[in-house]
Design a protein around this motif. Sequence first.
Motif, PDB file in Angstrom:
ATOM      1  N   LEU A  66      49.678  45.399  37.750  1.00 34.25           N
ATOM      2  CA  LEU A  66      50.262  44.744  36.564  1.00 34.25           C
ATOM      3  C   LEU A  66      51.755  45.049  36.466  1.00 34.25           C
ATOM      4  CD1 LEU A  66      47.488  45.362  33.848  1.00 34.25           C
ATOM      5  CD2 LEU A  66      47.799  43.369  35.336  1.00 34.25           C
ATOM      6  N   THR A  67      52.113  46.290  36.736  1.00 29.52           N
ATOM      7  CA  THR A  67      53.525  46.695  36.668  1.00 29.52           C
ATOM      8  C   THR A  67      54.370  45.935  37.686  1.00 29.52           C
ATOM      9  OG1 THR A  67      52.929  48.867  35.816  1.00 29.52           O
ATOM     10  CG2 THR A  67      55.074  48.703  36.889  1.00 29.52           C
ATOM     11  N   LEU A  68      53.762  45.629  38.836  1.00 29.23           N
ATOM     12  CA  LEU A  68      54.495  44.886  39.872  1.00 29.23           C
ATOM     13  C   LEU A  68      54.459  43.377  39.629  1.00 29.23           C
ATOM     14  CD1 LEU A  68      53.310  46.988  42.951  1.00 29.23           C
ATOM     15  CD2 LEU A  68      55.620  46.940  41.964  1.00 29.23           C
ATOM     16  N   GLY A  69      53.875  42.976  38.500  1.00 29.82           N
ATOM     17  CA  GLY A  69      53.907  41.556  38.126  1.00 29.82           C
ATOM     18  C   GLY A  69      52.839  40.713  38.807  1.00 29.82           C
ATOM     19  N   ILE A  70      51.773  41.360  39.309  1.00 27.71           N
ATOM     20  CA  ILE A  70      50.712  40.606  39.986  1.00 27.71           C
ATOM     21  C   ILE A  70      49.697  40.138  38.949  1.00 27.71           C
ATOM     22  CG2 ILE A  70      48.932  40.711  41.783  1.00 27.71           C
ATOM     23  CD1 ILE A  70      51.871  41.160  42.754  1.00 27.71           C
ATOM     24  N   GLY A  71      49.300  38.862  39.034  1.00 29.37           N
ATOM     25  CA  GLY A  71      48.348  38.330  38.063  1.00 29.37           C
ATOM     26  C   GLY A  71      47.733  37.038  38.546  1.00 29.37           C
ATOM     27  N   PRO A  72      47.214  36.233  37.600  1.00 34.03           N
ATOM     28  CA  PRO A  72      46.509  35.002  37.952  1.00 34.03           C
ATOM     29  C   PRO A  72      47.354  34.088  38.843  1.00 34.03           C
ATOM     30  CG  PRO A  72      46.190  35.512  35.643  1.00 34.03           C
ATOM     31  CD  PRO A  72      47.191  36.507  36.159  1.00 34.03           C
ATOM     32  N   GLY A  73      46.701  33.482  39.832  1.00 31.81           N
ATOM     33  CA  GLY A  73      47.387  32.574  40.745  1.00 31.81           C
ATOM     34  C   GLY A  73      47.983  33.275  41.959  1.00 31.81           C
ATOM     35  N   HIS A  74      47.991  34.596  41.951  1.00 26.81           N
ATOM     36  CA  HIS A  74      48.578  35.345  43.066  1.00 26.81           C
ATOM     37  C   HIS A  74      47.492  35.827  44.031  1.00 26.81           C
ATOM     38  CE1 HIS A  74      52.071  36.522  40.158  1.00 26.81           C
ATOM     39  NE2 HIS A  74      52.172  35.286  40.608  1.00 26.81           N
ATOM     40  N   GLU A  75      47.853  35.870  45.290  1.00 28.72           N
ATOM     41  CA  GLU A  75      46.957  36.458  46.293  1.00 28.72           C
ATOM     42  C   GLU A  75      47.518  37.810  46.735  1.00 28.72           C
ATOM     43  OE1 GLU A  75      45.327  32.272  48.239  1.00 28.72           O
ATOM     44  OE2 GLU A  75      46.605  33.585  49.455  1.00 28.72           O
ATOM     45  N   VAL A  76      46.596  38.727  46.952  1.00 27.85           N
ATOM     46  CA  VAL A  76      46.971  40.077  47.386  1.00 27.85           C
ATOM     47  C   VAL A  76      46.199  40.387  48.666  1.00 27.85           C
ATOM     48  CG1 VAL A  76      47.018  42.522  46.760  1.00 27.85           C
ATOM     49  CG2 VAL A  76      47.329  40.778  44.987  1.00 27.85           C
ATOM     50  N   ILE A  77      46.922  40.721  49.725  1.00 34.32           N
ATOM     51  CA  ILE A  77      46.252  41.014  50.995  1.00 34.32           C
ATOM     52  C   ILE A  77      45.777  42.465  51.001  1.00 34.32           C
ATOM     53  CG2 ILE A  77      46.521  41.111  53.501  1.00 34.32           C
ATOM     54  CD1 ILE A  77      48.408  38.757  53.285  1.00 34.32           C
ATOM     55  N   VAL A  78      44.495  42.640  51.303  1.00 39.48           N
ATOM     56  CA  VAL A  78      43.874  43.971  51.277  1.00 39.48           C
ATOM     57  C   VAL A  78      42.977  44.118  52.510  1.00 39.48           C
ATOM     58  CG1 VAL A  78      43.832  44.045  48.735  1.00 39.48           C
ATOM     59  CG2 VAL A  78      41.838  43.185  49.953  1.00 39.48           C
ATOM     60  N   PRO A  79      42.689  45.349  52.903  1.00 41.28           N
ATOM     61  CA  PRO A  79      41.675  45.512  53.953  1.00 41.28           C
ATOM     62  C   PRO A  79      40.281  45.302  53.357  1.00 41.28           C
ATOM     63  CG  PRO A  79      42.515  47.656  53.256  1.00 41.28           C
ATOM     64  CD  PRO A  79      43.286  46.625  52.480  1.00 41.28           C
ATOM     65  N   SER A  80      39.341  44.901  54.197  1.00 39.88           N
ATOM     66  CA  SER A  80      37.939  44.861  53.760  1.00 39.88           C
ATOM     67  C   SER A  80      37.261  46.175  54.113  1.00 39.88           C
ATOM     68  CB  SER A  80      37.217  43.702  54.455  1.00 39.88           C
ATOM     69  OG  SER A  80      35.844  43.764  54.207  1.00 39.88           O
TER      70      SER A  80
END
Length: 370
Positions: A66-80
Amino acid sequence: MRFRIPLSAPDITQAEIEAVTAVLRTPHLSLGPQLNAFESALADYHGVPHAVAVSSGTAGLHIALLTLGIGPGHEVIVPSFTFIAVANAVIQAGATPVFADIDPVTLNLDPASVADGVTHRTRAIIVVHTFGIPAQMDRLRDLADQHNLVLLEDACEAIGATFQQQPVGTFGDLSVFGFYPNKQMTTGEGGAVLARSTAHAARLRSLRNQGRAGTKWLDHAEHGYNYRLSEIACALGTVQLSRLPEMLALREAAVERYLDLLADIPSIELPPSRLPLRTISWFVFVVRMPDGPARDRTQAQLASQGIATGRYFAPIHLQPAWRNHPQGRPSLPVTEAIAPRMLALPLFNRISEQQLSEVSQALAEISISW
Ligand SMILES: Cc1ncc(COP(=O)(O)O)c(C=O)c1O
């Protein structure tokens, strides 16, 4: 089931017990001097200006996003190939996790797979230092800069590790630590976010405390959460952090012993004890079995002898919770090939020579039947 040899165990000495009981003799059980002391010690240890203690690693990931401004409509790349909290925090922030594959040696995000996953909606990468092995931070940082993405480090499993002699947790725009009792150091439950900018630290402190930006208890500048960490937990954390070098050395010695004791079992692959550019902070000791069925049989047989093991990790994108998710079934060949073979053996600071030999002997005997 209670195991004779547990998978993990906290290392609590008289110093921790005294620090915790001393807090209980004061009227300050939340938001007091122990919080300030723990945050300062964490910031100093990492050489960064700010640390914000929170109630868990998951809570830290949530408010860091949230602090980095990530929210609805954004994709975040993560490991599975990691703990599910990583994807859950992205969902909690209202964004969409996009899973990328891993490097087969370090088990961390493969920069090429991350690059493949970037779209015009991608805003962030969460880099996890899996099992305490630092990720390829130089290439991931370049990739993030190239695509104008924020880099959030999940160092929950890796406190004390370094990449190019720089501590993990100091590469990202923000970074998150977790102090659950199976970790290298613990606060019972708890976590922390490291920040370089004063504005980020202030936002994290507000979000952690119901959106209180000022000093007035009933003034709420924004929507927030109760992600505070108690004074009791902070006192425990400060002592644990002061003992971290000693505790990491004990874990490393246990790992070296395992590597000797298991060297002659031809059918299992051992984790690398050293990797270029990195020092490892040993969170778990994970070996690779020949295949999934051998791994599952081994786990059952060790359990029947009272030895606990862990399936670290079951890929997130194959979990029932993700079955109907649009991102639920990408093709992640390395993750899918490696995960079923992984077995974490007991590892904790005070594991004895007798316990290390017993586990190794049991594994050697079981391996004959594969
Ligand atoms: C990589 C990773 N991220 C996040 C977490 C979440 O931390 P917590 O359990 O403190 O919420 C954990 C572990 O527990 C973890 O291993």
